[in-house]
Design an enzyme around this catalytic site. Structure first.
Site, short mmCIF file in Angstrom:
data_model
loop_
_atom_site.label_atom_id
_atom_site.label_comp_id
_atom_site.label_asym_id
_atom_site.label_seq_id
_atom_site.Cartn_x
_atom_site.Cartn_y
_atom_site.Cartn_z
N GLU A 301 0.82 -1.22 0.00
CA GLU A 301 0.00 0.00 0.00
C GLU A 301 0.85 1.26 0.00
OE1 GLU A 301 -2.04 -0.68 3.73
OE2 GLU A 301 -3.59 -1.87 2.77
N PRO A 302 1.57 1.54 -1.09
CA PRO A 302 2.38 2.76 -1.10
C PRO A 302 1.53 4.01 -1.29
CG PRO A 302 2.48 1.69 -3.24
CD PRO A 302 1.66 0.79 -2.35
N ARG A 304 3.05 7.68 -0.23
CA ARG A 304 4.08 8.69 -0.47
C ARG A 304 4.92 8.40 -1.72
NH1 ARG A 304 6.34 10.93 4.10
NH2 ARG A 304 5.55 9.07 5.13
N ARG A 340 4.57 19.34 7.80
CA ARG A 340 5.51 18.22 8.01
C ARG A 340 6.82 18.61 8.70
NH1 ARG A 340 7.37 15.29 4.64
NH2 ARG A 340 6.96 13.32 5.70
N CYS A 371 1.22 32.66 12.33
CA CYS A 371 1.58 33.24 13.62
C CYS A 371 2.07 32.18 14.58
CB CYS A 371 0.38 33.99 14.17
SG CYS A 371 0.08 35.45 13.19
N1 LLP Z 1 -1.21 1.71 4.64
C1 LLP Z 1 -1.59 2.09 5.88
C2 LLP Z 1 -2.43 1.19 6.66
C3 LLP Z 1 -1.19 3.33 6.39
O1 LLP Z 1 -1.56 3.68 7.60
C4 LLP Z 1 -0.39 4.18 5.60
C5 LLP Z 1 0.05 5.48 6.10
C6 LLP Z 1 -0.02 3.76 4.31
C7 LLP Z 1 -0.44 2.51 3.87
C8 LLP Z 1 0.81 4.59 3.38
O2 LLP Z 1 2.04 4.93 3.90
P1 LLP Z 1 3.12 5.64 2.96
O3 LLP Z 1 3.51 4.66 1.92
O4 LLP Z 1 2.48 6.86 2.34
O5 LLP Z 1 4.21 6.04 3.89
N2 LLP Z 1 1.54 12.08 7.59
C9 LLP Z 1 2.77 11.31 7.61
C10 LLP Z 1 2.56 9.91 7.10
C11 LLP Z 1 1.49 9.16 7.85
C12 LLP Z 1 1.22 7.83 7.23
C13 LLP Z 1 0.02 7.18 7.82
N3 LLP Z 1 -0.29 5.93 7.24
C14 LLP Z 1 3.83 12.03 6.79
O6 LLP Z 1 3.55 13.12 6.29
O7 LLP Z 1 4.95 11.57 6.70
#
Ligand code: LLP
Length: 444
Positions: A301-302, A304, A340, A371
């Site tokens: 599940e990518p 980012r 972030r 602010c």
């Molecule tokens: N699958 C599940 C169950 C998740 O909780 C997440 C991310 C992903 C897949 C995707 O993860 P990714 O491949 O995008 O890293 N706001 C934070 C990231 C929080 C991710 C939460 N869950 C940031 O800006 O780094």
């Protein structure tokens, strides 16, 4: 428009390694992404603005499909979702990971097949469960014991819903404490170590209207090494073997979540999907052979890694201040369009675009207009010493967790998002205006 080879016009072309592959140099310090000059986007749509390269998103989807031909690749919608994004992801053959009724409804109403969606959430609301069942999602991932009875009751005695159980495998990984979810002591999933995962599995198996297809884990985010994933596979297969031994049930699916890290600045490591795929496949084959289990169908599940490097945020410099021995370059956005740095201490690499500067570089702190002293876009970055109001600064790797985490802080309004492709720019999400704030404020 003349697009010249990058090396001819951008002397520090290597500084563009984290930019979309379509990035091209223009005369006089200009840069084009998706064939569209960034200065043109700033003039036409205003700043701050997010730019998303459709070709880069699609290429990243394809790289995942090629790396995982026998697995399901689900794009994690929380990174960024819009109707166009839903279409691109669907056309490229990916599934979708949604974590709210909102993401799910947006995707399905934009034409995404619900049976290719998996619904997540540590605390699913009645609306989340209602939408999942009404729209017919492919999988619901169970994240807490109480959810089992609640979901079973909502499905009803004559219905059927495929589910997975989210397991905490006890693996420490992830780029920051707030995005580590592989060990106990955080809110997601059901732990292996204290038996909660096993207990939940037994309860799900006892509900005839819930069909347990397999197990899920997501050990964290911004992970740049394959080892935590292979370690997690070993533990997950171990649990699958115990499920077979205890219940006589052979689970057919294993979802290893997302969390694949990207480089935010040149020189930083990133997780290569092909290397990850090879490592996961090899570990799955070895662990399953040792446990005498047929290898389950894999899912990843990518979020980012699909959207992040396809995006660029553009800001105008509003003022430059010298104080306390530091240089603060203040731009017209900040923590309401990118929380972030404040949340995870992430460091970005902004650069001047649209003007060629010959001034010596100067260590500067790019700050926002909100602010709050913590409203920092990029600390301690080398930028031309003659930066001045009106200059355009571009921040790469802004496609994931920027707009989706943007807020209404200080009523600045969330920026628009513009897609670029083959020399054309089109608005996908419009700017949030004062009228939007006023319209929601119905008291007084
Ligand atoms: N699958 C599940 C169950 C998740 O909780 C997440 C991310 C992903 C897949 C995707 O993860 P990714 O491949 O995008 O890293 N706001 C934070 C990231 C929080 C991710 C939460 N869950 C940031 O800006 O780094």
């Amino acid at each position: 428009m003349t697009i010249t080879a990058l090396s001819e016009v951008a002397p520090d072309a290597e500084g563009l390694s984290v930019w979309p592959a379509s990035t091209a140099g223009l005369p006089h310090g200009g840069l084009a992404v998706g064939g569209v000059p960034l200065t043109e986007i700033a003039d036409r749509f205003g700043t701050p603005v997010y730019v998303l390269d459709e070709g880069e998103v699609r290429a990243r989807c394809r790289a995942y499909r090629a790396a995982f031909p026998d697995a399901d690749v689900l794009y994690a919608a929380k990174a960024f979702l819009s109707r166009a994004m839903v279409r691109w992801v669907r056309e490229e053959g990916l599934g979708l990971d949604a974590c709210s009724a909102g993401e799910l409804e947006l995707a399905v109403t934009a034409g995404f097949p619900a049976d290719r969606v998996t619904l997540h959430g540590n605390a699913k609301s009645p609306q989340d469960i209602g939408a999942a069942l009404r729209l017919g999602v492919g999988r619901v991932v169970i994240d807490s014991p109480s959810e089992i009875a609640r979901l079973a009751a909502a499905v009803g005695t004559r219905g059927a819903q495929k589910v997975m159980v989210r397991v905490v495998p006890g693996i420490m990984a992830g780029g920051h404490e707030k995005i580590r979810t592989g060990t106990e002591g955080q809110k997601f999933g059901l732990a292996l170590t204290d038996g909660s995962a096993q207990h939940a599995i037994a309860r799900v198996l006892g509900q005839p209207q819930l069909e347990l297809t397999g197990l899920h884990c997501h050990i964290g985010s911004q992970i740049t090494d394959v080892k935590p994933y292979t370690a997690a596979v070993r533990r997950m297969v171990g649990l699958m073997a115990r499920v077979r031994d205890t219940h006589g049930v052979v689970l057919s699916e294993l979802d290893m979540g997302g969390g694949h890290g990207v480089a935010y600045r040149p020189g930083e490591p990133a997780l290569d999907p092909a290397a990850l795929a090879r490592a996961l496949r090899a570990e799955l084959a070895a662990s399953c052979a040792a446990a005498k289990l047929p290898p389950p169908r894999l899912a990843v599940e990518p979020g980012r890694a699909v959207a992040g490097p396809a995006g660029v945020a553009l800001y105008r410099v509003l003022c430059v201040k010298h104080t306390g021995g530091r240089v603060f370059v203040a731009v017209d956005g900040g923590m309401s369009d990118n929380p972030r740095p404040a949340l995870y201490g992430v460091r970005y690499a902004p650069r001047l675009v649209g003007r060629r500067s010959t001034a010596a570089p100067r260590t500067s702190t790019v700050v926002g207009r909100h602010c709050e002293a913590g409203d920092i876009v990029a600390d301690g970055v080398e930028l031309p010493g003659d930066l001045r109001p009106g200059d355009l600064l571009a921040v790469p790797v802004a496609g994931a967790y920027h707009l989706s985490m943007a807020s209404g802080y200080n009523m600045v309004g969330r920026p628009p998002l513009v897609a670029v492709h083959d020399g054309t720019a089109r608005l996908l999400v419009r700017r949030e205006t004062l009228a939007d704030f006023r319209n929601r404020d119905i008291g007084g």
